[in-house]
Design a protein around this motif. Structure first.
Motif, PDB file in Angstrom:
ATOM      1  N   ILE A   1      -3.237   1.128   2.416  1.00 49.56           N
ATOM      2  CA  ILE A   1      -2.999  -0.182   2.151  1.00 49.56           C
ATOM      3  C   ILE A   1      -3.855  -0.907   1.099  1.00 49.56           C
ATOM      4  N   LYS A   2      -5.185  -0.572   1.271  1.00 55.26           N
ATOM      5  CA  LYS A   2      -6.176  -1.230   0.211  1.00 55.26           C
ATOM      6  C   LYS A   2      -5.832  -0.806  -1.000  1.00 55.26           C
TER       7      LYS A   2
ATOM      8  N   ARG B   1      -2.719  -2.515  -2.735  1.00 56.13           N
ATOM      9  CA  ARG B   1      -2.855  -3.694  -2.813  1.00 56.13           C
ATOM     10  C   ARG B   1      -3.830  -4.008  -4.147  1.00 56.13           C
TER      11      ARG B   1
ATOM     12  N   PHE C   1      -1.862  -3.121  -7.245  1.00 52.95           N
ATOM     13  CA  PHE C   1      -0.988  -4.254  -7.529  1.00 52.95           C
ATOM     14  C   PHE C   1      -1.550  -5.470  -8.047  1.00 52.95           C
ATOM     15  N   LYS C   2      -2.931  -5.821  -7.778  1.00 53.90           N
ATOM     16  CA  LYS C   2      -3.455  -7.062  -8.233  1.00 53.90           C
ATOM     17  C   LYS C   2      -4.081  -6.458  -9.706  1.00 53.90           C
TER      18      LYS C   2
END
Length: 130
Positions: free
Chosen positions: A104-105, A108, A111-112
């Motif tokens: 998940i990290k 994330r 994506f950022k």
């Protein structure tokens, strides 16, 4: 004609491994499913999970022992599931949680990083009109 002893031993060992595979898949499913889900969605997810698990275990048994599915194969799958849940499950859940947090990290951050150039572009476009 009865099966040879080494073939029977292979079937028992692969049945035990199939039970452990089922337990690992079920632990992963428990992490994915979550807690606050409508009942109808839980039923659909359960049916889909057990269909997937059936395909995985059957494919494993087909590959390892020609899908010989006698009553004691199911018995040993059930026994290994019980042993797995009593002794190993909490460790596997802990490891799966660490892996899930890492995945998940990673997504994330990716994506950022992918969105950041677009934010800069849009903010500069907004400044030109002012």
């Amino acid at each position: 004609m009865p099966l040879k002893l080494d073939v029977q031993l292979d079937i028992v060992i692969y049945s035990l491994i199939a039970g452990v595979i089922t337990g690992i898949l079920f632990d992963a499913y428990r992490l994915i499913r979550g807690l606050k889900v409508p009942k109808l969605l839980i039923v659909i997810e359960d049916v889909l999970f057990w269909a997937f698990c059936t395909l995985v275990v059957f494919s494993f048994l087909l590959y390892t022992n020609y899908a010989f599915l006698g009553p004691y194969v199911y018995l040993f799958i059930f026994i290994s599931l019980i042993i797995y849940f009593k002794l190993v499950s909490h460790y596997v859940i802990y490891i799966e949680k660490i892996i899930a947090k890492g995945i998940i990290k990673f997504f994330r951050v990716m994506f950022k990083n992918l969105v950041y150039p677009f934010k800069i572009f849009l903010s500069r476009m907004g400044n030109k009109n002012s």
